[in-house]
Design a protein around this motif. Structure first.
Motif, mmCIF file in Angstrom:
data_model
loop_
_atom_site.group_PDB
_atom_site.id
_atom_site.type_symbol
_atom_site.label_atom_id
_atom_site.label_comp_id
_atom_site.label_asym_id
_atom_site.label_seq_id
_atom_site.Cartn_x
_atom_site.Cartn_y
_atom_site.Cartn_z
ATOM 1 N N LEU A 149 0.821 -1.214 0.000
ATOM 2 C CA LEU A 149 0.000 0.000 0.000
ATOM 3 C C LEU A 149 0.852 1.259 0.000
ATOM 4 N N SER A 150 1.952 1.221 0.723
ATOM 5 C CA SER A 150 2.809 2.403 0.821
ATOM 6 C C SER A 150 3.497 2.723 -0.501
ATOM 7 N N GLU A 151 3.569 1.759 -1.411
ATOM 8 C CA GLU A 151 4.271 1.941 -2.679
ATOM 9 C C GLU A 151 3.339 2.201 -3.849
ATOM 10 N N ARG A 152 2.036 2.162 -3.632
ATOM 11 C CA ARG A 152 1.109 2.180 -4.769
ATOM 12 C C ARG A 152 1.085 3.507 -5.519
ATOM 13 N N GLN A 153 1.199 4.614 -4.809
ATOM 14 C CA GLN A 153 1.167 5.905 -5.512
ATOM 15 C C GLN A 153 2.435 6.084 -6.347
ATOM 16 N N ARG A 154 3.572 5.692 -5.778
ATOM 17 C CA ARG A 154 4.817 5.781 -6.537
ATOM 18 C C ARG A 154 4.763 4.870 -7.754
ATOM 19 N N LYS A 155 4.235 3.662 -7.559
ATOM 20 C CA LYS A 155 4.145 2.719 -8.667
ATOM 21 C C LYS A 155 3.176 3.214 -9.729
ATOM 22 N N THR A 156 2.079 3.836 -9.309
ATOM 23 C CA THR A 156 1.129 4.392 -10.273
ATOM 24 C C THR A 156 1.793 5.450 -11.128
ATOM 25 N N ALA A 157 2.546 6.361 -10.488
ATOM 26 C CA ALA A 157 3.243 7.406 -11.242
ATOM 27 C C ALA A 157 4.256 6.801 -12.211
ATOM 28 N N GLU A 158 4.965 5.770 -11.755
ATOM 29 C CA GLU A 158 5.951 5.103 -12.620
ATOM 30 C C GLU A 158 5.276 4.478 -13.834
ATOM 31 N N LEU A 159 4.150 3.786 -13.615
ATOM 32 C CA LEU A 159 3.476 3.108 -14.720
ATOM 33 C C LEU A 159 2.692 4.084 -15.593
ATOM 34 N N ASN A 160 2.321 5.243 -15.053
ATOM 35 C CA ASN A 160 1.723 6.277 -15.899
ATOM 36 C C ASN A 160 2.701 6.702 -16.997
ATOM 37 N N ALA A 161 3.969 6.736 -16.647
ATOM 38 C CA ALA A 161 4.997 7.170 -17.606
ATOM 39 C C ALA A 161 5.442 6.039 -18.536
ATOM 40 N N PHE A 162 5.042 4.817 -18.226
ATOM 41 C CA PHE A 162 5.489 3.667 -19.019
ATOM 42 C C PHE A 162 4.726 3.594 -20.338
ATOM 43 N N ARG A 163 5.452 3.538 -21.428
ATOM 44 C CA ARG A 163 4.864 3.361 -22.743
ATOM 45 C C ARG A 163 5.586 2.199 -23.423
ATOM 46 N N PRO A 164 4.904 1.094 -23.643
ATOM 47 C CA PRO A 164 5.572 -0.070 -24.248
ATOM 48 C C PRO A 164 5.990 0.253 -25.677
ATOM 49 N N PRO A 165 7.138 -0.234 -26.087
ATOM 50 C CA PRO A 165 7.558 -0.007 -27.475
ATOM 51 C C PRO A 165 6.633 -0.731 -28.448
ATOM 52 N N ALA A 166 6.512 -0.182 -29.627
ATOM 53 C CA ALA A 166 5.711 -0.852 -30.662
ATOM 54 C C ALA A 166 6.306 -2.220 -30.950
ATOM 55 N N PRO A 167 5.494 -3.250 -31.054
ATOM 56 C CA PRO A 167 6.024 -4.582 -31.340
ATOM 57 C C PRO A 167 6.821 -4.617 -32.639
ATOM 58 N N GLU A 168 7.948 -5.317 -32.597
ATOM 59 C CA GLU A 168 8.790 -5.483 -33.771
ATOM 60 C C GLU A 168 8.643 -6.875 -34.387
ATOM 61 N N GLU A 169 7.824 -7.714 -33.771
ATOM 62 C CA GLU A 169 7.712 -9.104 -34.213
ATOM 63 C C GLU A 169 6.652 -9.217 -35.320
ATOM 64 N N TRP A 170 6.909 -8.578 -36.438
ATOM 65 C CA TRP A 170 6.008 -8.666 -37.594
ATOM 66 C C TRP A 170 6.805 -8.427 -38.864
ATOM 67 N N LEU A 171 6.212 -8.804 -39.998
ATOM 68 C CA LEU A 171 6.820 -8.611 -41.308
ATOM 69 C C LEU A 171 5.788 -8.017 -42.258
ATOM 70 N N PRO A 172 6.221 -7.169 -43.184
ATOM 71 C CA PRO A 172 5.253 -6.600 -44.133
ATOM 72 C C PRO A 172 4.748 -7.622 -45.142
ATOM 73 N N THR A 173 5.579 -8.616 -45.442
ATOM 74 C CA THR A 173 5.158 -9.691 -46.349
ATOM 75 C C THR A 173 5.564 -11.009 -45.724
ATOM 76 N N PRO A 174 4.784 -12.061 -45.964
ATOM 77 C CA PRO A 174 5.078 -13.340 -45.297
ATOM 78 C C PRO A 174 6.264 -14.058 -45.902
ATOM 79 N N LEU A 175 6.936 -14.823 -45.044
ATOM 80 C CA LEU A 175 7.898 -15.810 -45.524
ATOM 81 C C LEU A 175 7.093 -17.038 -45.954
ATOM 82 N N ALA A 176 7.391 -17.534 -47.123
ATOM 83 C CA ALA A 176 6.639 -18.676 -47.618
ATOM 84 C C ALA A 176 6.837 -19.881 -46.698
ATOM 85 N N SER A 177 5.785 -20.661 -46.527
ATOM 86 C CA SER A 177 5.890 -21.873 -45.725
ATOM 87 C C SER A 177 6.903 -22.811 -46.354
ATOM 88 N N ASN A 178 7.763 -23.398 -45.551
ATOM 89 C CA ASN A 178 8.799 -24.298 -46.046
ATOM 90 C C ASN A 178 8.692 -25.689 -45.422
#
Length: 444
Positions: free
Chosen positions: A282-311
């Motif tokens: 409980l004593s840490e929740r306000q600090r943690k809220t402020a920390e996570l307010n500033a958190f912005r996850p990076p855009a996922p990089e696990e994608w491709l514009p065109t598929p690799l053909a099934s092999n």
């Protein structure tokens, strides 16, 4: 018998009581504790226990209490718990120590929510309960205060190592809380005249030599400037070796740390991050809220514009194998994460929280994670993309190259799962939930 878990259900500060005393360990337990439970039943009111547990849970009654003690009693100790089935939630423990050890009675009470103790009449009833207990059972020390502020105060060790803290206990006035009972030994250490002249809302000498000290009429406003001034004055009065300005500055810093912070989490992660906040102290929740307010996850990089053909020679067979991997995850985790059966975006959030709560990447062996958990997660994540976004599997011989086509992009769920499982922080940075929503935004 089911009851509320205060630590899971409480979203705000609560009231804590710690009470340490002795009792007649040779007397019949029912007789020795009669006043204890008489007083509890008279003064508890809306937070009166409804469940008592030894080894089994039962509806609260005196007979259930004695059965619980009989179940829980060992050679030298016994501990029972008392709880509620409806709000306000309660977590109460009664601990007894028997001869040949020095007989001792310990009580801990946690009640949500602290705001309910803004009424002076309710606080007065609570004080009268503690006063009656302290008058009947020779008390060494007792206190009641905000749970969160008690955590910030450094209790119970106050900077000492654990063995020293257990040996010496509250051997001097380390802190002054909203409600305090100082036993005769501590009163004499401070000086009885000094103790009785403490500037406070109420100071009362009990017949057994203990002194009850109450800083103000209500518990809920402990963090106000007026209450902090009163707390600092009382503490420095009892401890002339302390500097008033230093004590007050520390109290103000604690108030600032507990000032509510409005959650402004990233929209994709708000359901997850709110649960993360609820798991910290409980004593840490306000600090943690402020920390996570500033958190912005990076855009996922696990994608491709065109598929690799099934092999692979038989894509259908390999896709069926992904289903087997996913079913293995469901079988392993369905008890801990019941929604995993549903294969929904919400079940991804539940998995995110489960793995974060368990600190899974750092608690479990890497060969288990890399060889089993991460591949199964990748298969499950891909299955959610297929089911809810109309995706299509594009299998590859190398697992991390296997894709799910959604709209104009292809996504790499196995690669995402591997990165996700690298550390506890990566569970948030590379969450399954964020990955799904990003794919959702690009499905057309």
């Amino acid at each position: 018998m089911r009851h509320l878990n205060l630590w899971e259900s409480s979203a705000e500060d609560g009231l804590a009581l710690s009470f340490g005393a002795s009792f007649n360990g040779t007397a019949a337990l029912e007789e020795e504790l009669e006043l204890f439970f008489d007083t509890l039943e008279t003064h508890a009111g809306e937070w009166m226990p409804e469940v008592v547990e030894g080894k089994h849970g039962r509806e609260y009654s005196r007979s259930a209490v004695w059965k619980a003690f009989a179940e829980a009693r060992g050679a030298r100790t016994a501990t029972i718990g008392l709880y509620r089935k409806q709000r306000p939630a309660l977590d109460m423990a009664l601990r007894l120590r028997f001869p040949p050890l020095d007989p001792a009675l310990g009580v801990s009470i946690f009640i949500d929510t602290l705001s309910s103790f803004a009424e002076s009449a309710r606080c007065a009833r609570f004080m009268e309960m503690v006063r009656a207990w302290a008058s009947r059972y020779p008390v060494s020390y007792a206190m009641a205060h905000s749970i969160a502020d008690d955590q910030l105060s450094g209790a119970p060790d106050f900077g000492r190592d654990e063995s020293t803290s257990r040996r010496d206990g509250f051997d001097k006035v380390y802190e002054v809380y909203w409600l305090n009972v100082f036993g005769p030994r501590l009163v004499e250490t401070v000086g009885r005249d000094r103790m009785l002249s403490t500037p406070a809302h109420r100071v009362e000498e009990l017949h057994n030599g203990s002194v009850l000290l109450m800083l103000g009429p209500t518990a809920s406003d402990f963090a106000s400037e007026e209450s902090r001034l009163a707390q600092a004055r009382a503490h420095v009065h009892l401890r002339p070796d302390l500097d008033f300005d230093t004590v007050l500055r520390t109290l103000r810093e604690r108030s600032a740390a507990l000032t509510p912070v409005e959650p402004r989490f990233h929209p994709d992660l708000a359901p997850l991050l709110s649960r993360v906040v609820d798991r910290v102290a409980l004593s840490e929740r306000q600090r943690k809220t402020a920390e996570l307010n500033a958190f912005r996850p990076p855009a996922p990089e696990e994608w491709l514009p065109t598929p690799l053909a099934s092999n692979v020679e038989d894509p259908t067979q390999l896709t069926s194998g992904y289903g087997d991997l996913s079913e293995g995850l469901v079988a392993a985790l369905h008890t801990q994460v019941p929604s995993i059966f549903d294969t929904t975006p919400e079940s991804l959030t539940d998995l995110d929280f489960y793995f974060w709560r368990e600190n899974f990447p750092e608690r479990y062996k890497r060969d288990l994670i890399d060889g089993h958990t991460a591949p199964a997660l990748g298969a499950y994540l891909g299955g959610v993309l297929v089911k809810h976004l109309g995706g299509t599997w594009v299998p590859r011989q190398k697992l991390e190259e296997s894709q799910v086509r959604v709209g104009q992009r292809v996504w790499l769920p196995f690669l995402r799962a591997r990165r996700y499982m690298e550390s506890r922080q990566s569970l948030l940075t590379h969450s399954l939930t964020h990955f799904f929503h990003e794919a959702e935004r690009h499905r057309s």
